[in-house]
Scaffold this motif. Structure first.
Motif, PDB file in Angstrom:
ATOM      1  N   PRO A 112       0.793  -1.243   0.000  1.00 42.11           N
ATOM      2  CA  PRO A 112       0.000   0.000   0.000  1.00 42.11           C
ATOM      3  C   PRO A 112       0.816   1.279   0.000  1.00 42.11           C
ATOM      4  CG  PRO A 112      -0.210  -1.204   2.091  1.00 42.11           C
ATOM      5  CD  PRO A 112       0.403  -2.132   1.106  1.00 42.11           C
ATOM      6  N   ASP A 113       2.020   1.259   0.546  1.00 42.04           N
ATOM      7  CA  ASP A 113       2.864   2.450   0.537  1.00 42.04           C
ATOM      8  C   ASP A 113       3.403   2.778  -0.848  1.00 42.04           C
ATOM      9  OD1 ASP A 113       2.607   3.028   3.230  1.00 42.04           O
ATOM     10  OD2 ASP A 113       4.449   1.992   3.821  1.00 42.04           O
ATOM     11  N   GLU A 114       3.227   1.864  -1.804  1.00 39.82           N
ATOM     12  CA  GLU A 114       3.811   2.038  -3.132  1.00 39.82           C
ATOM     13  C   GLU A 114       2.762   2.165  -4.228  1.00 39.82           C
ATOM     14  OE1 GLU A 114       7.022   2.380  -3.462  1.00 39.82           O
ATOM     15  OE2 GLU A 114       7.556   1.869  -1.388  1.00 39.82           O
ATOM     16  N   VAL A 115       1.479   2.321  -3.874  1.00 44.77           N
ATOM     17  CA  VAL A 115       0.434   2.293  -4.908  1.00 44.77           C
ATOM     18  C   VAL A 115       0.372   3.570  -5.736  1.00 44.77           C
ATOM     19  CG1 VAL A 115      -0.970   0.619  -3.650  1.00 44.77           C
ATOM     20  CG2 VAL A 115      -1.388   3.071  -3.316  1.00 44.77           C
ATOM     21  N   GLY A 116       1.155   4.593  -5.381  1.00 49.59           N
ATOM     22  CA  GLY A 116       1.169   5.808  -6.177  1.00 49.59           C
ATOM     23  C   GLY A 116       1.613   5.569  -7.610  1.00 49.59           C
ATOM     24  N   GLY A 117       2.369   4.517  -7.839  1.00 47.88           N
ATOM     25  CA  GLY A 117       2.816   4.185  -9.183  1.00 47.88           C
ATOM     26  C   GLY A 117       1.980   3.117  -9.864  1.00 47.88           C
ATOM     27  N   MET A 118       0.870   2.750  -9.248  1.00 47.90           N
ATOM     28  CA  MET A 118       0.037   1.675  -9.804  1.00 47.90           C
ATOM     29  C   MET A 118      -0.798   2.151 -10.986  1.00 47.90           C
ATOM     30  SD  MET A 118       0.140  -1.416  -8.461  1.00 47.90           S
ATOM     31  CE  MET A 118      -1.478  -2.185  -8.560  1.00 47.90           C
ATOM     32  N   ASN A 119      -0.946   1.271 -11.964  1.00 48.11           N
ATOM     33  CA  ASN A 119      -1.875   1.450 -13.084  1.00 48.11           C
ATOM     34  C   ASN A 119      -2.173   0.059 -13.636  1.00 48.11           C
ATOM     35  OD1 ASN A 119       0.331   0.742 -14.847  1.00 48.11           O
ATOM     36  ND2 ASN A 119       1.037   2.878 -14.733  1.00 48.11           N
ATOM     37  N   GLU A 120      -2.991  -0.012 -14.656  1.00 48.50           N
ATOM     38  CA  GLU A 120      -3.371  -1.323 -15.169  1.00 48.50           C
ATOM     39  C   GLU A 120      -2.207  -2.048 -15.834  1.00 48.50           C
ATOM     40  OE1 GLU A 120      -6.074  -3.259 -14.790  1.00 48.50           O
ATOM     41  OE2 GLU A 120      -6.667  -1.747 -13.312  1.00 48.50           O
ATOM     42  N   ALA A 121      -1.217  -1.309 -16.308  1.00 49.69           N
ATOM     43  CA  ALA A 121      -0.031  -1.965 -16.864  1.00 49.69           C
ATOM     44  C   ALA A 121       0.718  -2.719 -15.769  1.00 49.69           C
ATOM     45  CB  ALA A 121       0.879  -0.941 -17.528  1.00 49.69           C
ATOM     46  N   VAL A 122       0.771  -2.144 -14.567  1.00 49.51           N
ATOM     47  CA  VAL A 122       1.404  -2.828 -13.439  1.00 49.51           C
ATOM     48  C   VAL A 122       0.583  -4.060 -13.050  1.00 49.51           C
ATOM     49  CG1 VAL A 122       2.113  -2.630 -11.034  1.00 49.51           C
ATOM     50  CG2 VAL A 122       2.473  -0.721 -12.598  1.00 49.51           C
ATOM     51  N   VAL A 123      -0.722  -3.922 -13.067  1.00 49.66           N
ATOM     52  CA  VAL A 123      -1.583  -5.070 -12.777  1.00 49.66           C
ATOM     53  C   VAL A 123      -1.303  -6.191 -13.774  1.00 49.66           C
ATOM     54  CG1 VAL A 123      -3.974  -5.909 -12.687  1.00 49.66           C
ATOM     55  CG2 VAL A 123      -3.386  -3.681 -11.697  1.00 49.66           C
ATOM     56  N   ASP A 124      -1.129  -5.836 -15.042  1.00 51.09           N
ATOM     57  CA  ASP A 124      -0.825  -6.851 -16.060  1.00 51.09           C
ATOM     58  C   ASP A 124       0.516  -7.525 -15.777  1.00 51.09           C
ATOM     59  OD1 ASP A 124      -3.176  -6.350 -17.409  1.00 51.09           O
ATOM     60  OD2 ASP A 124      -2.261  -4.985 -18.865  1.00 51.09           O
ATOM     61  N   LYS A 125       1.489  -6.761 -15.275  1.00 56.07           N
ATOM     62  CA  LYS A 125       2.793  -7.349 -14.952  1.00 56.07           C
ATOM     63  C   LYS A 125       2.666  -8.298 -13.769  1.00 56.07           C
ATOM     64  CE  LYS A 125       7.648  -6.341 -14.350  1.00 56.07           C
ATOM     65  NZ  LYS A 125       8.732  -5.374 -14.598  1.00 56.07           N
ATOM     66  N   ILE A 126       1.867  -7.905 -12.769  1.00 58.13           N
ATOM     67  CA  ILE A 126       1.627  -8.796 -11.638  1.00 58.13           C
ATOM     68  C   ILE A 126       0.943 -10.071 -12.118  1.00 58.13           C
ATOM     69  CG2 ILE A 126       0.372  -9.066  -9.460  1.00 58.13           C
ATOM     70  CD1 ILE A 126       0.659  -6.013  -9.079  1.00 58.13           C
TER      71      ILE A 126
END
Length: 264
Positions: free
Chosen positions: A64-78
């Motif tokens: 949660p401390d790092e979600v500032g950089g989250m987007n759907e591209a990151v979700v796809d990488k996960i």
């Protein structure tokens, strides 16, 4: 063998002796380790560790401390990482209101989004919750997290809150805090919770147990946690090691029994 369910061996604190340390694990009774992602960089590093060490598994997610950089591209990488054979969980994900590094609404959105991803990929979750007890529980209920399965990492709340999660069929992660002088609340939780619902973890390199508190932590310190649980439960350390390993295998290595549901 001890099953370490939460460590961060990609952390820079291990850069000086990572290979030597990890190669010593088996000789010290550590059989399996889950390296848990926290930020975007750790996704790649965890993948490398899984490929390099047969006994290391991975959890893919954004803290949660790092979600500032989250987007759907990151979700796809996960998601891509989730589909690797040795990725066993989505995590660590959740809410952290202690540092307030990220907006609470954003934390909650990406928490729910990663819970959804775990459901889609049929993986359990590793939950981080700090100073966010009520909101974490509400999200977990709203998203029916008991159907997904998972563990409350570094559990730090009350026995009453533990009951809520146990009733959802979730596990509690127990680490070095149980040895602290101010760890009374956690010791009460461990006394209350069935051994069948506890997992061993360190959060290495953080939260080293006594007498090493304040130093770099590693999985080699887990016997101290085992000993404390054994004393509380009035069991042998061997029984605690055996049962917590069974628990971790059941949750993370696709044991057919699936999530537990109970009424405490």
């Amino acid at each position: 063998m001890i099953f370490e369910t939460h460590a961060h061996y990609d952390d820079e604190k291990f850069d000086g002796d990572r290979e030597e340390l990890l190669n010593s694990m088996e000789a010290h009774g550590i059989g399996r380790i889950i390296n848990v992602c926290a930020d975007l960089e750790s996704l790649d590093k965890t993948r490398e560790l899984m490929e390099a060490y047969p006994f290391i598994y991975g959890a893919a997610g954004i803290h949660p401390d790092e979600v500032g950089g989250m987007n759907e591209a990151v979700v796809d990488k996960i998601r891509e990482l989730c589909r690797l054979e040795k990725t066993v969980a989505v995590g660590e994900i959740g809410l952290d209101y202690y540092w307030n590094r990220e907006d609470h609404q954003a934390q909650r959105y990406w928490f729910e989004r990663q819970l959804e991803l775990a459901r889609e990929e049929k993986l359990p979750v590793i939950i981080h919750s700090r100073d966010a007890a009520a909101d974490t529980l509400q999200v977990m209920k709203d998203c029916r997290a008991g159907e997904i399965g998972g563990v409350l990492h570094c559990f730090s709340y009350s026995k009453e809150m533990a009951r809520e999660y146990l009733n959802m069929g979730l596990y509690l992660g127990i680490g070095g805090v149980i040895t602290f002088k101010n760890g009374r609340k956690l010791r009460e939780v461990v006394e209350y919770a069935p051994l069948e619902r506890l997992l061993l973890e360190t959060d290495s390199p953080y939260l080293a147990p006594e007498p090493y508190r304040g130093r770099r932590n590693s999985s080699l310190n887990l016997p101290l946690v085992v000993q404390q649980i054994a004393e509380i439960k009035r069991l042998s350390p061997e029984e605690v090691t055996r049962k917590t390993e069974e628990n971790a295998v059941r949750l993370f290595l696709k044991d057919a029994s699936g999530p537990l549901q109970s009424d405490f």
